[in-house]
Scaffold this motif. Sequence first.
Motif, PDB file in Angstrom:
ATOM      1  N   ALA A  98       0.822  -1.205   0.000  1.00 12.81           N
ATOM      2  CA  ALA A  98       0.000   0.000   0.000  1.00 12.81           C
ATOM      3  C   ALA A  98       0.859   1.258   0.000  1.00 12.81           C
ATOM      4  N   ALA A  99       1.966   1.228   0.748  1.00 10.19           N
ATOM      5  CA  ALA A  99       2.865   2.382   0.781  1.00 10.19           C
ATOM      6  C   ALA A  99       3.504   2.610  -0.577  1.00 10.19           C
ATOM      7  N   MET A 100       3.872   1.527  -1.270  1.00 11.23           N
ATOM      8  CA  MET A 100       4.448   1.668  -2.606  1.00 11.23           C
ATOM      9  C   MET A 100       3.426   2.275  -3.560  1.00 11.23           C
ATOM     10  N   ALA A 101       2.183   1.839  -3.444  1.00 16.61           N
ATOM     11  CA  ALA A 101       1.135   2.393  -4.300  1.00 16.61           C
ATOM     12  C   ALA A 101       0.952   3.887  -4.046  1.00 16.61           C
ATOM     13  N   GLN A 102       1.070   4.295  -2.783  1.00 13.58           N
ATOM     14  CA  GLN A 102       0.926   5.713  -2.452  1.00 13.58           C
ATOM     15  C   GLN A 102       2.089   6.542  -2.991  1.00 13.58           C
ATOM     16  N   LEU A 103       3.283   5.964  -3.021  1.00 11.82           N
ATOM     17  CA  LEU A 103       4.462   6.677  -3.501  1.00 11.82           C
ATOM     18  C   LEU A 103       4.561   6.691  -5.022  1.00 11.82           C
ATOM     19  N   LYS A 104       3.818   5.807  -5.672  1.00  9.17           N
ATOM     20  CA  LYS A 104       3.966   5.658  -7.120  1.00  9.17           C
ATOM     21  C   LYS A 104       3.766   6.957  -7.894  1.00  9.17           C
ATOM     22  N   PRO A 105       2.736   7.781  -7.613  1.00 10.24           N
ATOM     23  CA  PRO A 105       2.587   9.020  -8.401  1.00 10.24           C
ATOM     24  C   PRO A 105       3.808   9.929  -8.324  1.00 10.24           C
ATOM     25  N   ALA A 106       4.374  10.079  -7.120  1.00 10.89           N
ATOM     26  CA  ALA A 106       5.556  10.936  -6.972  1.00 10.89           C
ATOM     27  C   ALA A 106       6.760  10.335  -7.681  1.00 10.89           C
ATOM     28  N   LEU A 107       6.897   9.007  -7.639  1.00 12.96           N
ATOM     29  CA  LEU A 107       7.997   8.356  -8.327  1.00 12.96           C
ATOM     30  C   LEU A 107       7.825   8.452  -9.842  1.00 12.96           C
ATOM     31  N   ARG A 108       6.579   8.322 -10.292  1.00 15.46           N
ATOM     32  CA  ARG A 108       6.318   8.413 -11.732  1.00 15.46           C
ATOM     33  C   ARG A 108       6.704   9.784 -12.262  1.00 15.46           C
ATOM     34  N   GLU A 109       6.486  10.830 -11.458  1.00 18.28           N
ATOM     35  CA  GLU A 109       6.877  12.175 -11.873  1.00 18.28           C
ATOM     36  C   GLU A 109       8.384  12.256 -12.138  1.00 18.28           C
ATOM     37  N   LYS A 110       9.138  11.410 -11.468  1.00 21.79           N
ATOM     38  CA  LYS A 110      10.592  11.370 -11.664  1.00 21.79           C
ATOM     39  C   LYS A 110      10.997  10.327 -12.706  1.00 21.79           C
ATOM     40  N   GLY A 111       9.995   9.681 -13.316  1.00 22.52           N
ATOM     41  CA  GLY A 111      10.283   8.687 -14.340  1.00 22.52           C
ATOM     42  C   GLY A 111      10.585   7.306 -13.817  1.00 22.52           C
ATOM     43  N   VAL A 112      10.315   7.058 -12.526  1.00 18.09           N
ATOM     44  CA  VAL A 112      10.613   5.762 -11.902  1.00 18.09           C
ATOM     45  C   VAL A 112       9.362   4.894 -11.887  1.00 18.09           C
ATOM     46  N   GLU A 113       9.475   3.677 -12.405  1.00 18.38           N
ATOM     47  CA  GLU A 113       8.384   2.709 -12.344  1.00 18.38           C
ATOM     48  C   GLU A 113       8.465   1.918 -11.041  1.00 18.38           C
ATOM     49  N   CYS A 114       7.361   1.256 -10.668  1.00 16.13           N
ATOM     50  CA  CYS A 114       7.304   0.467  -9.434  1.00 16.13           C
ATOM     51  C   CYS A 114       6.814  -0.941  -9.747  1.00 16.13           C
ATOM     52  N   LEU A 115       7.366  -1.907  -9.039  1.00 16.89           N
ATOM     53  CA  LEU A 115       6.921  -3.298  -9.152  1.00 16.89           C
ATOM     54  C   LEU A 115       6.932  -3.930  -7.768  1.00 16.89           C
ATOM     55  N   ALA A 116       5.768  -4.414  -7.329  1.00 20.52           N
ATOM     56  CA  ALA A 116       5.647  -5.110  -6.051  1.00 20.52           C
ATOM     57  C   ALA A 116       5.568  -6.611  -6.313  1.00 20.52           C
ATOM     58  N   VAL A 117       6.424  -7.375  -5.656  1.00 11.55           N
ATOM     59  CA  VAL A 117       6.453  -8.832  -5.812  1.00 11.55           C
ATOM     60  C   VAL A 117       6.059  -9.462  -4.480  1.00 11.55           C
ATOM     61  N   VAL A 118       5.080 -10.362  -4.516  1.00  9.19           N
ATOM     62  CA  VAL A 118       4.649 -11.055  -3.301  1.00  9.19           C
ATOM     63  C   VAL A 118       4.753 -12.555  -3.497  1.00  9.19           C
ATOM     64  N   ASN A 119       4.912 -13.269  -2.377  1.00  9.45           N
ATOM     65  CA  ASN A 119       5.043 -14.724  -2.429  1.00  9.45           C
ATOM     66  C   ASN A 119       3.710 -15.440  -2.534  1.00  9.45           C
ATOM     67  N   THR A 120       2.635 -14.697  -2.620  1.00 15.45           N
ATOM     68  CA  THR A 120       1.296 -15.264  -2.718  1.00 15.45           C
ATOM     69  C   THR A 120       1.048 -15.820  -4.123  1.00 15.45           C
ATOM     70  N   PRO A 121       0.444 -17.021  -4.251  1.00 19.21           N
ATOM     71  CA  PRO A 121       0.092 -17.537  -5.581  1.00 19.21           C
ATOM     72  C   PRO A 121      -0.770 -16.550  -6.349  1.00 19.21           C
ATOM     73  N   VAL A 122      -0.622 -16.546  -7.668  1.00 16.33           N
ATOM     74  CA  VAL A 122      -1.171 -15.472  -8.488  1.00 16.33           C
ATOM     75  C   VAL A 122      -2.687 -15.337  -8.369  1.00 16.33           C
ATOM     76  N   GLU A 123      -3.428 -16.437  -8.371  1.00 15.23           N
ATOM     77  CA  GLU A 123      -4.886 -16.330  -8.309  1.00 15.23           C
ATOM     78  C   GLU A 123      -5.355 -15.780  -6.964  1.00 15.23           C
ATOM     79  N   ARG A 124      -4.718 -16.212  -5.892  1.00 19.48           N
ATOM     80  CA  ARG A 124      -5.066 -15.682  -4.571  1.00 19.48           C
ATOM     81  C   ARG A 124      -4.738 -14.185  -4.511  1.00 19.48           C
ATOM     82  N   ALA A 125      -3.599 -13.792  -5.074  1.00 12.25           N
ATOM     83  CA  ALA A 125      -3.212 -12.384  -5.063  1.00 12.25           C
ATOM     84  C   ALA A 125      -4.183 -11.541  -5.882  1.00 12.25           C
ATOM     85  N   ARG A 126      -4.631 -12.079  -7.022  1.00 15.67           N
ATOM     86  CA  ARG A 126      -5.588 -11.328  -7.836  1.00 15.67           C
ATOM     87  C   ARG A 126      -6.900 -11.124  -7.097  1.00 15.67           C
TER      88      ARG A 126
END
Length: 213
Positions: free
Chosen positions: A59-87
Motif C-alpha cells: 500500500a505504501a508503494m502504491a501511495q508513492l507511485k505518483p511521486a515516483l512516476r513524476e521522476k520517471g521511476v516505475e514500481c513493481l511489487a512482488v509477493v510470495n502469494t500464488p497469483v490467483e489468490r493475489a488477484r
Amino acid sequence: MSTSSVDRPLQPGHRAPNVVLNAISREGKIALDDFRGRSPLLIGLFRGLHCPFCRRHVAAMAQLKPALREKGVECLAVVNTPVERARLYFRYHPAPDLLAASDPERASHRAFGLREVGMDTVMAIPFHLPGELPKPMDVMAMNEFLNKKEGYEITEADQQAMASGQAQLVGQFLLDRDGVVRWTSTEVLEDGLNTFRALNPEELMSAASQVAH
C-alpha cells in the motif's frame, strides 16, 4: 524462471538479475529486462499477502507511485502469494496502476540476496508495536492479531505459503535504467521494530531524483 542465488542482499553498484514472474495486475509475464534502457525501477520483494506488514508495504508503494512516476521511476511489487489468490486480494483492495507480480517460490528474493531464516529464530523475537499491539507478541500471535483486526482471512493458499517453516526477509531496491542497484532498504532481523520497519520515503525520493538524471 531460472535465477541464481546470492548470499547477501545486493548493494549499490551491483547489477540486478533478470527475473520473469507471473503478473498479478494484468495477464502475462513481467520481466525486469522489460525496464532496462527504458526507465529506473523500484522493485519491492515482499512476503505473501498473509503478512500484514507486507500488505502495508504494498500500500505504501502504491501511495508513492505518483511521486515516483513524476521522476520517471516505475514500481513493481512482488509477493510470495500464488497469483490467483493475489488477484482476488487486489480485486477487493485495489492499488491503481501499481504493477504487481507473484513469486510463491521466492526465486526473485534469493536472486537479490534476501535470505530465509528459521521460524524458531523469528519466534524468539518479541515484537513491540505501540498503538498496534496491546502487548509484546511473538510473530505468529502478532500476525493472527493483526489479520483478525484487519479482516484478512487466511486461505489454503496462504497456509501453503506459510508452511515452509522459514521466514522470508524482504527488501526494496531502486534500479537505474541500466538495471544497476542505486539504493536499497532491506529488512534486518532484530528485536522490536527493525524487522518490520518501513522504508524512509524522503531517502527514497532523494535517491529517485538521482537516478532520474
